[in-house]
Design a protein around this motif. Structure first.
Motif, PDB file in Angstrom:
ATOM      1  N   VAL A 271      -1.396 -10.180  -3.716  1.00 51.53           N
ATOM      2  CA  VAL A 271      -1.296  -9.108  -2.719  1.00 51.53           C
ATOM      3  C   VAL A 271      -2.260  -7.986  -3.082  1.00 51.53           C
ATOM      4  O   VAL A 271      -3.019  -7.501  -2.236  1.00 51.53           O
ATOM      5  N   VAL A 272      -2.240  -7.569  -4.338  1.00 49.51           N
ATOM      6  CA  VAL A 272      -3.138  -6.508  -4.779  1.00 49.51           C
ATOM      7  C   VAL A 272      -4.590  -6.973  -4.675  1.00 49.51           C
ATOM      8  O   VAL A 272      -5.485  -6.192  -4.339  1.00 49.51           O
TER       9      VAL A 272
ATOM     10  N   ARG B 160       0.834  -1.203   0.000  1.00 56.70           N
ATOM     11  CA  ARG B 160       0.000   0.000   0.000  1.00 56.70           C
ATOM     12  C   ARG B 160       0.875   1.263   0.000  1.00 56.70           C
ATOM     13  O   ARG B 160       0.589   2.229  -0.704  1.00 56.70           O
ATOM     14  N   ARG B 161       1.985   1.231   0.769  1.00 59.80           N
ATOM     15  CA  ARG B 161       2.888   2.382   0.806  1.00 59.80           C
ATOM     16  C   ARG B 161       3.526   2.619  -0.556  1.00 59.80           C
ATOM     17  O   ARG B 161       3.640   3.765  -1.013  1.00 59.80           O
ATOM     18  N   LEU B 162       3.952   1.540  -1.209  1.00 61.29           N
ATOM     19  CA  LEU B 162       4.576   1.670  -2.524  1.00 61.29           C
ATOM     20  C   LEU B 162       3.593   2.236  -3.546  1.00 61.29           C
ATOM     21  O   LEU B 162       3.940   3.125  -4.332  1.00 61.29           O
ATOM     22  N   LEU B 163       2.366   1.738  -3.518  1.00 62.41           N
ATOM     23  CA  LEU B 163       1.352   2.230  -4.447  1.00 62.41           C
ATOM     24  C   LEU B 163       0.996   3.680  -4.135  1.00 62.41           C
ATOM     25  O   LEU B 163       0.802   4.495  -5.037  1.00 62.41           O
ATOM     26  N   SER B 164       0.947   4.019  -2.846  1.00 62.71           N
ATOM     27  CA  SER B 164       0.626   5.386  -2.441  1.00 62.71           C
ATOM     28  C   SER B 164       1.725   6.357  -2.855  1.00 62.71           C
ATOM     29  O   SER B 164       1.470   7.546  -3.063  1.00 62.71           O
TER      30      SER B 164
ATOM     31  N   ALA C 246      -6.566   2.389  -8.173  1.00 62.72           N
ATOM     32  CA  ALA C 246      -5.989   2.600  -9.504  1.00 62.72           C
ATOM     33  C   ALA C 246      -5.203   1.363  -9.941  1.00 62.72           C
ATOM     34  O   ALA C 246      -5.229   0.972 -11.118  1.00 62.72           O
ATOM     35  N   ALA C 247      -4.498   0.745  -8.993  1.00 61.85           N
ATOM     36  CA  ALA C 247      -3.741  -0.472  -9.309  1.00 61.85           C
ATOM     37  C   ALA C 247      -4.697  -1.603  -9.680  1.00 61.85           C
ATOM     38  O   ALA C 247      -4.417  -2.400 -10.585  1.00 61.85           O
ATOM     39  N   ILE C 248      -5.824  -1.665  -8.990  1.00 62.59           N
ATOM     40  CA  ILE C 248      -6.815  -2.695  -9.289  1.00 62.59           C
ATOM     41  C   ILE C 248      -7.353  -2.516 -10.710  1.00 62.59           C
ATOM     42  O   ILE C 248      -7.441  -3.465 -11.489  1.00 62.59           O
TER      43      ILE C 248
END
Length: 211
Positions: free
Chosen positions: A68-69, A30-34, A117-119
């Motif tokens: 994970v996602v 979540r931190r990486l995506l954020s 957005a990743a989803i």
């Protein structure tokens, strides 16, 4: 009567370690995506470094980064239960109440935008994620249709295809939130626009014919 087998101390400790490691992996992703990492560059190696876990630990918790996602998707999509659309069924609902509802829904999307957005990105080329995302959106559409059906009970102005209206409204929200609610100003614009559309939809009345 036989007693149900109890979990051994060793098994319980192992389960707790896996749960802790799973939480660390999810938080790191979540931190990486954020931070703006696109899904394409999100590797297991980067997740390992951010989470501070070993490769063996990662694979004991998840088969790959997509899983994970997928787990983050389940958590992020909990907004459909947290934010109720029952106001749509209330014949006395005000425009201000709909505006509050839309701000809450769009605000939740904004708060979870990196993961959502990743989803959406993953759903474009991953059949399993695409099916999961479509299922989640269609569940919300079905919920919305139920509320609208109650609202338009015995109404001569009710649409002939309430399910179709609800589906179109829900996917319109998904696209608007994903494409336009990229910052606070965009989120406010989307909230007000969706409020206007919903308000005009649920309060529309067919014009009376002149005698």
């Amino acid at each position: 009567m036989k007693r149900a087998p109890t979990e051994s101390v060793q098994a319980a400790a192992g389960r707790r370690r896996r749960e802790a490691s799973t939480a660390e992996i999810l938080a790191a992703t979540r931190r990486l995506l954020s931070a703006g990492d696109p899904m394409a560059s999100l590797t297991v190696e980067r997740i390992l470094a951010e989470a501070g876990v070993s490769r063996a630990t990662f694979y004991a918790c998840f088969p790959d980064k997509h899983a994970v996602v997928g787990r983050l998707a389940q958590e992020s999509l909990a907004w459909r239960e947290e934010v109720s659309s029952e106001g749509l069924a209330d014949p006395t609902v005000t425009r201000e109440q709909l505006e509050t509802l839309m701000r809450a829904v769009v605000g939740h999307w904004r708060a979870n935008r990196p993961v959502l957005a990743a989803i959406v990105e993953l759903a474009e080329h991953d059949p399993a994620m695409r099916a999961a995302w479509r299922s989640a959106v269609e569940e919300i559409a079905s919920q919305t249709a139920s509320h609208l059906r109650v609202r338009w009970t015995d109404s001569a102005d009710a649409p002939s295809d309430i399910d179709g209206v609800a589906t179109a409204l829900t996917w319109m929200f998904e696209r608007c939130a994903h494409q336009l609610a990229v910052d606070d100003a965009g989120a406010e614009t989307v909230s007000l626009a969706l409020t206007e559309i919903l308000w005009r939809t649920v309060t529309w009345r067919a014009p009376r014919r002149a005698r």
